[in-house]
Design a protein around this motif. Structure first.
Motif, mmCIF file in Angstrom:
data_model
loop_
_atom_site.group_PDB
_atom_site.id
_atom_site.type_symbol
_atom_site.label_atom_id
_atom_site.label_comp_id
_atom_site.label_asym_id
_atom_site.label_seq_id
_atom_site.Cartn_x
_atom_site.Cartn_y
_atom_site.Cartn_z
ATOM 1 N N ILE A 3 -17.574 -58.825 32.621
ATOM 2 C CA ILE A 3 -17.592 -60.214 32.163
ATOM 3 C C ILE A 3 -18.670 -60.391 31.101
ATOM 4 O O ILE A 3 -19.830 -60.010 31.306
ATOM 5 C CB ILE A 3 -17.873 -61.184 33.333
ATOM 6 N N LEU A 4 -18.288 -60.990 29.985
ATOM 7 C CA LEU A 4 -19.254 -61.326 28.941
ATOM 8 C C LEU A 4 -19.312 -62.841 28.797
ATOM 9 O O LEU A 4 -18.304 -63.492 28.531
ATOM 10 C CB LEU A 4 -18.861 -60.710 27.602
ATOM 11 N N PHE A 26 -21.591 -63.967 39.999
ATOM 12 C CA PHE A 26 -20.655 -62.869 39.761
ATOM 13 C C PHE A 26 -21.372 -61.519 39.753
ATOM 14 O O PHE A 26 -20.805 -60.508 40.174
ATOM 15 C CB PHE A 26 -19.881 -63.087 38.462
ATOM 16 N N SER A 27 -22.610 -61.503 39.309
ATOM 17 C CA SER A 27 -23.388 -60.256 39.360
ATOM 18 C C SER A 27 -23.606 -59.822 40.803
ATOM 19 O O SER A 27 -23.452 -58.645 41.142
ATOM 20 C CB SER A 27 -24.732 -60.459 38.653
ATOM 21 N N VAL A 35 -24.701 -61.146 29.057
ATOM 22 C CA VAL A 35 -24.767 -62.447 28.380
ATOM 23 C C VAL A 35 -25.192 -62.241 26.935
ATOM 24 O O VAL A 35 -26.151 -61.510 26.657
ATOM 25 C CB VAL A 35 -25.768 -63.397 29.080
ATOM 26 N N VAL A 36 -24.479 -62.871 26.019
ATOM 27 C CA VAL A 36 -24.894 -62.920 24.616
ATOM 28 C C VAL A 36 -25.438 -64.317 24.344
ATOM 29 O O VAL A 36 -24.772 -65.327 24.601
ATOM 30 C CB VAL A 36 -23.722 -62.614 23.658
ATOM 31 N N LEU A 37 -26.674 -64.360 23.827
ATOM 32 C CA LEU A 37 -27.335 -65.610 23.477
ATOM 33 C C LEU A 37 -27.381 -65.752 21.966
ATOM 34 O O LEU A 37 -27.630 -64.780 21.252
ATOM 35 C CB LEU A 37 -28.767 -65.634 24.022
ATOM 36 N N GLY A 38 -27.183 -66.973 21.488
ATOM 37 C CA GLY A 38 -27.220 -67.196 20.044
ATOM 38 C C GLY A 38 -28.601 -67.338 19.476
ATOM 39 O O GLY A 38 -28.778 -67.440 18.252
ATOM 40 N N VAL A 87 -14.031 -62.667 28.372
ATOM 41 C CA VAL A 87 -15.029 -63.276 27.489
ATOM 42 C C VAL A 87 -15.012 -64.762 27.791
ATOM 43 O O VAL A 87 -13.978 -65.418 27.638
ATOM 44 C CB VAL A 87 -14.722 -63.016 25.998
ATOM 45 N N HIS A 88 -16.141 -65.280 28.240
ATOM 46 C CA HIS A 88 -16.223 -66.668 28.691
ATOM 47 C C HIS A 88 -17.332 -67.361 27.905
ATOM 48 O O HIS A 88 -18.511 -67.078 28.094
ATOM 49 C CB HIS A 88 -16.513 -66.704 30.196
#
Length: 370
Positions: A3-4, A26-27, A35-38, A87-88
């Motif tokens: 999951i991303l 979920f982990s 997790v991708v942070l902007g 991808v969420h």
């Protein structure tokens, strides 16, 4: 599952707390979560403390074509390399970048959670509203699922042409341990009855949609009374409102408390909480207040009614910028301990319907649905 999660802002707000709860849940269920942070920010540290991997890929909050294309390319490569099942994305800008990158990678589940559709903001010009609506309709077409955090946003999406089959409502949730016991709540009421001044609180980011001008106008009506306003939080408009408080000569009644880690403890010392927003999805501070049995007077925005007055029988919401109605409701609370405690008790009972466990179980059903 791999999951991303992708989100624009890394400050701490409602969408960030939502993502943090999902990532942790979920982990702990044994899924591979990233997790991708902007941007860099406190959310990075919060994720690290929960041993959740995070990567910063700069995503500008406003439209900047060259930087947006660069962000799209990097998120596309990140998804491709990670071979994610899901991808969420969360927040408007990340929702555009991540959904397009997921679509180009043929990701099995390309999901977006709308924490309040931008086009529902009543302060937007017609031109901007139509732009945001067009973007949402375009990118909803390449989403496999769209989650709204309130029935209000679900209905707004449906009304404006977003496919009903793709949408589902999953209300935000708070940890069960954040909900106080009835006995502790009763003890707190005895203490609150004996305080010299009544405290009306605000908790949230200092941003335009929180409509803090309305709050300051309300505070000015209480000047000279035994009432204090505690404003907890930070944000881009913090300095502006710090100046406004001095300009309006409200220093004696309005106290800026800044960012606080132990928000629930602060709530336990408030007599009422106020929400003056002109746009919301489903505010986490509302659910947290309910979990403490703290009465809330709010503008009628987003999913607030679904929590505090689902049957429309309590008459505790006001129209946006209806200062007089909100003032009268706050006066009735801070001047009548019995009425205040009755409302707090009702909201405390409501809190059990909005938990992280319930939110994550419902999200898992979306992940697994073919």
């Amino acid at each position: 599952m791999k999951i991303l999660y992708v989100i624009t802002g890394a400050d701490i707000g409602g969408a960030q707390n939502h993502l943090l709860y999902l990532s942790d849940w979920f982990s702990k269920k044994g899924h591979d979560v990233h997790v991708v942070l902007g941007e860099e920010g406190p959310l990075q540290q919060a994720l690290a403390e929960q041993n959740i991997a995070a990567t910063v890929i700069p995503i500008p909050r406003t439209i900047k074509l060259a930087k947006d294309l660069k962000a799209l390319w990097h998120v596309f490569l990140f998804i491709k390399k990670g071979n994610y099942d899901i991808v969420h994305s969360h927040s408007s800008k990340a929702g555009i970048i991540a959904r397009l990158a997921g679509f180009l990678n043929h990701t099995s589940k390309n999901i977006y959670t709308a924490h309040g559709f931008v086009f529902t903001d009543p302060t937007l010009s017609s031109k901007k509203k139509n732009l945001y609506l067009s973007l949402e309709k375009l990118f909803s077409s390449i989403s496999t699922n769209i989650i709204t955090v309130s029935n209000y946003d679900y209905q707004q999406g449906k009304t404006y042409g977003i496919k009903e089959q793709k949408m589902s409502v999953i209300h935000n949730g708070i940890p069960e341990q954040a909900i106080t016991s009835h006995s502790d709540w009763q003890k707190k009421q005895l203490r609150l009855r004996d305080t010299d001044k009544k405290v009306i609180g605000f908790v949230g980011r200092f941003v335009s949609e929180k409509n803090l001008d309305m709050l300051l106008r309300l505070a000015s009506r209480f000047n000279g009374q035994k009432v204090e306003f505690w404003l907890i939080g930070n944000g881009p408009l913090y300095d502006h409102y710090q100046t406004e408080i001095v300009k309006r000569n409200l220093q004696a009644i309005v106290q800026l408390k800044g960012h606080q880690d132990n928000v629930l403890e602060w709530m336990d010392n408030m007599h009422a909480m106020v929400i003056t927003s002109h746009k919301e999805g489903l505010p986490y501070v509302l659910l947290e207040a309910c979990g403490r049995g703290l009465p809330v007077i709010s503008t009628d925005v987003g999913g607030v009614k679904e929590v505090v007055d689902p049957y429309g029988t309590r008459d505790i919401l006001v129209d946006i910028n209806d200062d007089e109605a909100m003032y009268r409701k706050l006066v009735s609370l801070v001047s009548d301990d019995s009425a205040r405690e009755e409302m707090g008790k009702v909201l405390l009972e409501r809190a059990g319907a909005f938990t992280v466990e319930q939110m994550c179980l419902e999200t898992n059903e979306v992940y697994l649905f073919k």
